[in-house]
Design a protein around this motif. Structure first.
Motif, PDB file in Angstrom:
ATOM      1  N   MET A   1       0.804  -1.219   0.000  1.00 52.95           N
ATOM      2  CA  MET A   1       0.000   0.000   0.000  1.00 52.95           C
ATOM      3  C   MET A   1       0.839   1.273   0.000  1.00 52.95           C
ATOM      4  SD  MET A   1      -3.081  -1.253  -0.043  1.00 52.95           S
ATOM      5  CE  MET A   1      -4.189   0.064   0.444  1.00 52.95           C
ATOM      6  N   GLY A   2       2.132   1.143   0.319  1.00 51.52           N
ATOM      7  CA  GLY A   2       3.006   2.310   0.275  1.00 51.52           C
ATOM      8  C   GLY A   2       3.313   2.902   1.637  1.00 51.52           C
ATOM      9  N   ARG A   3       4.342   3.747   1.659  1.00 51.16           N
ATOM     10  CA  ARG A   3       4.821   4.318   2.909  1.00 51.16           C
ATOM     11  C   ARG A   3       3.845   5.327   3.511  1.00 51.16           C
ATOM     12  NH1 ARG A   3      10.474   7.402   2.699  1.00 51.16           N
ATOM     13  NH2 ARG A   3       9.205   8.767   1.369  1.00 51.16           N
ATOM     14  N   ALA A   4       3.275   6.209   2.659  1.00 47.87           N
ATOM     15  CA  ALA A   4       2.389   7.265   3.170  1.00 47.87           C
ATOM     16  C   ALA A   4       1.151   6.668   3.839  1.00 47.87           C
ATOM     17  CB  ALA A   4       1.986   8.205   2.041  1.00 47.87           C
TER      18      ALA A   4
ATOM     19  N   ARG B   1       0.185   6.910   7.926  1.00 48.12           N
ATOM     20  CA  ARG B   1      -1.101   7.420   8.424  1.00 48.12           C
ATOM     21  C   ARG B   1      -1.825   6.352   9.241  1.00 48.12           C
ATOM     22  NH1 ARG B   1      -1.043  10.113   3.256  1.00 48.12           N
ATOM     23  NH2 ARG B   1      -2.090   8.344   2.271  1.00 48.12           N
ATOM     24  N   THR B   2      -1.701   5.095   8.822  1.00 44.10           N
ATOM     25  CA  THR B   2      -2.341   3.995   9.546  1.00 44.10           C
ATOM     26  C   THR B   2      -1.720   3.814  10.922  1.00 44.10           C
ATOM     27  OG1 THR B   2      -2.993   2.827   7.527  1.00 44.10           O
ATOM     28  CG2 THR B   2      -2.767   1.501   9.526  1.00 44.10           C
ATOM     29  N   ILE B   3      -0.383   3.880  11.002  1.00 36.71           N
ATOM     30  CA  ILE B   3       0.301   3.739  12.293  1.00 36.71           C
ATOM     31  C   ILE B   3      -0.143   4.838  13.259  1.00 36.71           C
ATOM     32  CG2 ILE B   3       2.550   3.931  13.442  1.00 36.71           C
ATOM     33  CD1 ILE B   3       3.760   2.538  10.985  1.00 36.71           C
ATOM     34  N   ILE B   4      -0.221   6.064  12.752  1.00 31.54           N
ATOM     35  CA  ILE B   4      -0.645   7.183  13.601  1.00 31.54           C
ATOM     36  C   ILE B   4      -2.095   6.999  14.038  1.00 31.54           C
ATOM     37  CG2 ILE B   4      -1.086   9.676  13.625  1.00 31.54           C
ATOM     38  CD1 ILE B   4       1.347   9.977  11.781  1.00 31.54           C
TER      39      ILE B   4
ATOM     40  N   THR C   1     -18.713   4.404  10.491  1.00 35.54           N
ATOM     41  CA  THR C   1     -18.513   5.778  10.011  1.00 35.54           C
ATOM     42  C   THR C   1     -17.055   6.211  10.174  1.00 35.54           C
ATOM     43  OG1 THR C   1     -20.787   6.315  10.670  1.00 35.54           O
ATOM     44  CG2 THR C   1     -19.305   8.162  10.216  1.00 35.54           C
ATOM     45  N   GLY C   2     -16.463   5.879  11.331  1.00 31.06           N
ATOM     46  CA  GLY C   2     -15.071   6.235  11.572  1.00 31.06           C
ATOM     47  C   GLY C   2     -14.120   5.561  10.591  1.00 31.06           C
ATOM     48  N   VAL C   3     -14.339   4.279  10.339  1.00 35.08           N
ATOM     49  CA  VAL C   3     -13.488   3.535   9.401  1.00 35.08           C
ATOM     50  C   VAL C   3     -13.610   4.093   7.984  1.00 35.08           C
ATOM     51  CG1 VAL C   3     -13.192   1.292   8.275  1.00 35.08           C
ATOM     52  CG2 VAL C   3     -13.429   1.411  10.756  1.00 35.08           C
ATOM     53  N   CYS C   4     -14.830   4.406   7.560  1.00 32.26           N
ATOM     54  CA  CYS C   4     -15.040   4.975   6.226  1.00 32.26           C
ATOM     55  C   CYS C   4     -14.343   6.325   6.076  1.00 32.26           C
ATOM     56  CB  CYS C   4     -16.534   5.131   5.935  1.00 32.26           C
ATOM     57  SG  CYS C   4     -17.390   3.568   5.674  1.00 32.26           S
ATOM     58  N   LEU C   5     -14.362   7.114   7.146  1.00 29.07           N
ATOM     59  CA  LEU C   5     -13.690   8.417   7.115  1.00 29.07           C
ATOM     60  C   LEU C   5     -12.178   8.232   6.958  1.00 29.07           C
ATOM     61  CD1 LEU C   5     -14.454  11.391   7.248  1.00 29.07           C
ATOM     62  CD2 LEU C   5     -14.188  11.308   9.727  1.00 29.07           C
ATOM     63  N   LEU C   6     -11.637   7.241   7.633  1.00 29.47           N
ATOM     64  CA  LEU C   6     -10.214   6.935   7.484  1.00 29.47           C
ATOM     65  C   LEU C   6      -9.900   6.458   6.067  1.00 29.47           C
ATOM     66  CD1 LEU C   6      -9.606   5.119  10.883  1.00 29.47           C
ATOM     67  CD2 LEU C   6      -8.722   7.337  10.230  1.00 29.47           C
ATOM     68  N   PHE C   7     -10.742   5.587   5.522  1.00 35.89           N
ATOM     69  CA  PHE C   7     -10.561   5.123   4.142  1.00 35.89           C
ATOM     70  C   PHE C   7     -10.538   6.300   3.174  1.00 35.89           C
ATOM     71  CE2 PHE C   7     -12.467   0.567   4.615  1.00 35.89           C
ATOM     72  CZ  PHE C   7     -11.369   0.207   5.372  1.00 35.89           C
ATOM     73  N   GLN C   8     -11.457   7.231   3.392  1.00 36.87           N
ATOM     74  CA  GLN C   8     -11.615   8.364   2.487  1.00 36.87           C
ATOM     75  C   GLN C   8     -10.341   9.213   2.430  1.00 36.87           C
ATOM     76  OE1 GLN C   8     -14.371   8.972   0.632  1.00 36.87           O
ATOM     77  NE2 GLN C   8     -13.466  10.776  -0.309  1.00 36.87           N
ATOM     78  N   TYR C   9      -9.612   9.272   3.550  1.00 34.39           N
ATOM     79  CA  TYR C   9      -8.430  10.131   3.606  1.00 34.39           C
ATOM     80  C   TYR C   9      -7.123   9.336   3.663  1.00 34.39           C
ATOM     81  CZ  TYR C   9     -11.448  14.132   3.941  1.00 34.39           C
ATOM     82  OH  TYR C   9     -12.387  15.104   3.651  1.00 34.39           O
ATOM     83  N   GLY C  10      -7.152   8.139   3.086  1.00 33.23           N
ATOM     84  CA  GLY C  10      -5.934   7.375   2.894  1.00 33.23           C
ATOM     85  C   GLY C  10      -5.308   6.814   4.141  1.00 33.23           C
ATOM     86  N   ALA C  11      -6.124   6.305   5.053  1.00 30.00           N
ATOM     87  CA  ALA C  11      -5.615   5.676   6.277  1.00 30.00           C
ATOM     88  C   ALA C  11      -6.520   4.505   6.626  1.00 30.00           C
ATOM     89  CB  ALA C  11      -5.566   6.685   7.429  1.00 30.00           C
ATOM     90  N   SER C  12      -6.159   3.776   7.662  1.00 31.42           N
ATOM     91  CA  SER C  12      -6.978   2.662   8.135  1.00 31.42           C
ATOM     92  C   SER C  12      -6.630   2.398   9.586  1.00 31.42           C
ATOM     93  CB  SER C  12      -6.717   1.401   7.292  1.00 31.42           C
ATOM     94  OG  SER C  12      -5.473   0.823   7.635  1.00 31.42           O
ATOM     95  N   LEU C  13      -7.249   1.379  10.152  1.00 26.25           N
ATOM     96  CA  LEU C  13      -6.940   0.983  11.528  1.00 26.25           C
ATOM     97  C   LEU C  13      -6.178  -0.329  11.553  1.00 26.25           C
ATOM     98  CD1 LEU C  13     -10.258   2.002  13.286  1.00 26.25           C
ATOM     99  CD2 LEU C  13      -8.034   3.130  13.461  1.00 26.25           C
ATOM    100  N   GLY C  14      -5.533  -0.638  10.419  1.00 26.01           N
ATOM    101  CA  GLY C  14      -4.693  -1.821  10.343  1.00 26.01           C
ATOM    102  C   GLY C  14      -5.498  -3.100  10.169  1.00 26.01           C
ATOM    103  N   GLY C  15      -4.807  -4.223  10.252  1.00 29.79           N
ATOM    104  CA  GLY C  15      -5.456  -5.522  10.218  1.00 29.79           C
ATOM    105  C   GLY C  15      -6.367  -5.740   9.034  1.00 29.79           C
ATOM    106  N   SER C  16      -7.614  -6.091   9.323  1.00 26.67           N
ATOM    107  CA  SER C  16      -8.582  -6.397   8.271  1.00 26.67           C
ATOM    108  C   SER C  16      -8.875  -5.185   7.399  1.00 26.67           C
ATOM    109  CB  SER C  16      -9.881  -6.915   8.888  1.00 26.67           C
ATOM    110  OG  SER C  16     -10.444  -5.952   9.763  1.00 26.67           O
ATOM    111  N   ASN C  17      -8.711  -3.976   7.936  1.00 27.75           N
ATOM    112  CA  ASN C  17      -8.906  -2.771   7.125  1.00 27.75           C
ATOM    113  C   ASN C  17      -7.910  -2.721   5.975  1.00 27.75           C
ATOM    114  OD1 ASN C  17      -9.816  -0.324   9.702  1.00 27.75           O
ATOM    115  ND2 ASN C  17     -10.945  -2.022   8.807  1.00 27.75           N
TER     116      ASN C  17
END
Length: 219
Positions: free
Chosen positions: A77-80, A84-87, A122-138
């Motif tokens: 998925m790349g470094r950026a 964002r996911t780690i943060i 809603t929170g997960v979708c917002l993260l997806f929208q701005y190029g991040a996730s909560l790790g794992g299955s996301n």
């Protein structure tokens, strides 16, 4: 300070604010489910279940379980995106670790499960929208969506069902049923988000093709 530097700083704030809000929404949903003794899905839900079984703090498990997924994320998925996911994971861990200090009014379990699922979705979708996730299955859901066009809601649902199976020994049947409702709500929101985004992209692409076609016709 140069105008270009100011513009870049504003762009960064514009991107990080929704990510922070997505983490707050997800944390609120997780706290609601934890108070209601309801299991959620993803690595967050897996961490909650294992924390209950192993008597280990949730935020420690969340970071440990996500480690191999983050290596995979960096590779595909790349470094950026990975940064964002780690943060996002670190912020979620910080927010959820404070749940004992947050007053929680008594809420009927069914309402808590549904509302928690809505907040997390809603929170997960917002993260997806701005190029991040909560790790794992996301991460896995986004990768399969981009690579094979598999709806992330389906991937999320299957992973969450696996989490529920692990949770059978730690929670009552009533909690598992409520957990299934919460997971279904979260997965439905993610699936709707993906479908809506795809429709918007196709519409924009058709509009762009129409504009280019009209320009060629005018020549």
């Amino acid at each position: 300070m140069r105008p270009t530097t100011v513009t870049k700083m504003k762009a960064r704030r514009t991107k990080w604010l929704p990510i922070a809000i997505g983490c707050f929404l997800t944390a609120a949903g997780l706290i609601m489910l934890k108070h209601a003794q309801v299991v959620t899905g993803g690595t967050a839900g897996l961490s909650l279940s294992l924390a209950h079984i192993l008597h280990v703090k949730f935020h420690y498990l969340l970071l440990m379980i996500n480690a191999p997924f983050l290596v995979f994320s960096y590779a595909v998925m790349g470094r950026a995106f990975t940064l964002r996911t780690i943060i996002a994971i670190a912020l979620l861990s910080l927010l959820t670790s404070a749940y004992p200090l947050i007053p929680y009014p008594p809420v009927p379990p069914l309402i808590g499960a549904t509302a928690g699922g809505i907040l997390i979705g809603t929170g997960v979708c917002l993260l997806f929208q701005y190029g991040a996730s909560l790790g794992g299955s996301n991460i896995l859901a986004l990768y399969l969506s981009r690579k094979y066009r598999i709806n992330p809601g389906k991937t999320n649902f299957l992973f969450d069902c696996f989490v529920l199976l692990i949770s059978l020994s730690a929670y009552s049947l009533a909690s598992i049923v409520l957990s299934a409702i919460s997971i279904a709500v979260t997965s439905a929101i993610i699936a709707i988000y993906k479908k809506t985004n795809s429709e918007h992209r196709h519409k924009d692409l058709r509009s762009l093709k129409a504009v280019l076609h009209n320009k060629r016709s005018d020549r």
